[in-house]
Scaffold this motif. Structure first.
Motif, PDB file in Angstrom:
ATOM      1  N   ASN A  51       0.879  -1.166   0.000  1.00  0.00           N
ATOM      2  CA  ASN A  51       0.000   0.000   0.000  1.00  0.00           C
ATOM      3  C   ASN A  51       0.914   1.213   0.000  1.00  0.00           C
ATOM      4  O   ASN A  51       1.643   1.435   0.975  1.00  0.00           O
ATOM      5  N   ILE A  52       0.886   1.999  -1.095  1.00  0.00           N
ATOM      6  CA  ILE A  52       1.830   3.100  -1.225  1.00  0.00           C
ATOM      7  C   ILE A  52       1.121   4.398  -1.611  1.00  0.00           C
ATOM      8  O   ILE A  52       0.059   4.386  -2.227  1.00  0.00           O
ATOM      9  N   THR A  53       1.759   5.494  -1.238  1.00  0.00           N
ATOM     10  CA  THR A  53       1.299   6.835  -1.594  1.00  0.00           C
ATOM     11  C   THR A  53       2.445   7.561  -2.270  1.00  0.00           C
ATOM     12  O   THR A  53       3.572   7.548  -1.768  1.00  0.00           O
ATOM     13  N   GLN A  54       2.145   8.181  -3.410  1.00  0.00           N
ATOM     14  CA  GLN A  54       3.138   8.980  -4.120  1.00  0.00           C
ATOM     15  C   GLN A  54       2.823  10.449  -3.922  1.00  0.00           C
ATOM     16  O   GLN A  54       1.698  10.891  -4.140  1.00  0.00           O
ATOM     17  N   LEU A  55       3.834  11.218  -3.505  1.00  0.00           N
ATOM     18  CA  LEU A  55       3.679  12.657  -3.366  1.00  0.00           C
ATOM     19  C   LEU A  55       4.013  13.349  -4.689  1.00  0.00           C
ATOM     20  O   LEU A  55       4.584  12.735  -5.593  1.00  0.00           O
ATOM     21  N   PRO A  85       8.097  -1.149   6.113  1.00  0.00           N
ATOM     22  CA  PRO A  85       7.879   0.059   5.325  1.00  0.00           C
ATOM     23  C   PRO A  85       8.424  -0.058   3.908  1.00  0.00           C
ATOM     24  O   PRO A  85       9.347  -0.833   3.644  1.00  0.00           O
ATOM     25  N   VAL A  86       7.813   0.704   3.013  1.00  0.00           N
ATOM     26  CA  VAL A  86       8.277   0.872   1.634  1.00  0.00           C
ATOM     27  C   VAL A  86       8.623   2.347   1.475  1.00  0.00           C
ATOM     28  O   VAL A  86       7.829   3.212   1.857  1.00  0.00           O
ATOM     29  N   ILE A  87       9.821   2.619   0.939  1.00  0.00           N
ATOM     30  CA  ILE A  87      10.194   4.000   0.614  1.00  0.00           C
ATOM     31  C   ILE A  87      10.853   3.995  -0.759  1.00  0.00           C
ATOM     32  O   ILE A  87      11.439   2.997  -1.168  1.00  0.00           O
ATOM     33  N   GLY A  88      10.713   5.113  -1.476  1.00  0.00           N
ATOM     34  CA  GLY A  88      11.352   5.169  -2.780  1.00  0.00           C
ATOM     35  C   GLY A  88      10.965   6.384  -3.576  1.00  0.00           C
ATOM     36  O   GLY A  88      10.504   7.390  -3.035  1.00  0.00           O
ATOM     37  N   THR A  89      11.139   6.267  -4.895  1.00  0.00           N
ATOM     38  CA  THR A  89      10.835   7.367  -5.815  1.00  0.00           C
ATOM     39  C   THR A  89      10.204   6.819  -7.090  1.00  0.00           C
ATOM     40  O   THR A  89      10.419   5.669  -7.470  1.00  0.00           O
ATOM     41  N   HIS A  90       9.438   7.690  -7.726  1.00  0.00           N
ATOM     42  CA  HIS A  90       8.864   7.389  -9.039  1.00  0.00           C
ATOM     43  C   HIS A  90       9.164   8.583  -9.939  1.00  0.00           C
ATOM     44  O   HIS A  90       8.600   9.658  -9.769  1.00  0.00           O
ATOM     45  N   THR A  91      10.090   8.383 -10.871  1.00  0.00           N
ATOM     46  CA  THR A  91      10.484   9.439 -11.797  1.00  0.00           C
ATOM     47  C   THR A  91       9.991   9.097 -13.202  1.00  0.00           C
ATOM     48  O   THR A  91       9.425   8.029 -13.430  1.00  0.00           O
ATOM     49  N   VAL A  92      10.238  10.012 -14.131  1.00  0.00           N
ATOM     50  CA  VAL A  92       9.887   9.771 -15.526  1.00  0.00           C
ATOM     51  C   VAL A  92      10.524   8.474 -16.006  1.00  0.00           C
ATOM     52  O   VAL A  92       9.917   7.705 -16.746  1.00  0.00           O
ATOM     53  N   LEU A  93      11.735   8.204 -15.554  1.00  0.00           N
ATOM     54  CA  LEU A  93      12.486   7.034 -16.008  1.00  0.00           C
ATOM     55  C   LEU A  93      12.102   5.736 -15.309  1.00  0.00           C
ATOM     56  O   LEU A  93      11.973   4.697 -15.948  1.00  0.00           O
ATOM     57  N   GLU A  94      11.910   5.779 -13.987  1.00  0.00           N
ATOM     58  CA  GLU A  94      11.800   4.510 -13.266  1.00  0.00           C
ATOM     59  C   GLU A  94      11.063   4.623 -11.950  1.00  0.00           C
ATOM     60  O   GLU A  94      10.829   5.714 -11.435  1.00  0.00           O
ATOM     61  N   VAL A  95      10.741   3.438 -11.422  1.00  0.00           N
ATOM     62  CA  VAL A  95      10.200   3.273 -10.078  1.00  0.00           C
ATOM     63  C   VAL A  95      11.281   2.562  -9.277  1.00  0.00           C
ATOM     64  O   VAL A  95      11.751   1.494  -9.666  1.00  0.00           O
TER      65      VAL A  95
END
Length: 139
Positions: A51-55, A85-95
């Motif tokens: 279950n994730i939320t992207q800012l 926990p899950v932490i990370g980033t979602h950019t134009v290039l990748e997750v």
């Protein structure tokens, strides 16, 4: 004399194509917030859900859970209760997502319902596809 002109035209086309679109490190406009699940085995983990939320800045956070077999595997250690926990980033290039205690997912949002990539856990790499399972439950 034709070779320099062709080279110039080729470089001009490459420069034009390279300047199209946003920088690859910008946050993606596709929001991957929600519930995601995979049936792919990741070492001793199965039925992995997150279950994730992207800012707006592309950062992603949330929680993951899974089933583990056999119980208490040597790697990843201490998976008696396979959640975290899950932490990370979602950019134009990748997750890029870190499933703390389990490993790291690197992939791409193929569309609004599919994340495809690889999961690195205990020096092993597993092909994984996460499918969108629905919106986050209300708080």
């Amino acid at each position: 004399m034709k070779l320099p002109w062709r080279l110039f035209r080729s470089l001009l086309v490459i420069a034009g194509v390279a300047s199209c679109g946003p920088p690859l490190t910008d946050p993606s406009s596709l929001d991957i917030s929600g519930r995601w699940a995979t049936t792919d085995a990741i070492g001793p983990l199965s039925a992995v859900d997150m279950n994730i939320t992207q800012l707006r800045d592309g950062t992603v956070s949330g929680q993951w859970s899974a089933k583990v077999f056999p119980p208490n595997p040597p790697c990843p250690p201490e998976l008696g209760n396979p959640t975290g926990p899950v932490i990370g980033t979602h950019t134009v290039l990748e997750v890029r997502l870190a499933f703390l205690g389990a490993g790291d997912f690197d992939g791409q949002a193929i569309d609004s319902k599919t994340l495809r990539g690889s999961f690195n856990s205990c020096d092993n790499t597993y092909a994984v596809i996460f499918l969108f399972a629905g919106p986050l439950p209300p708080p």
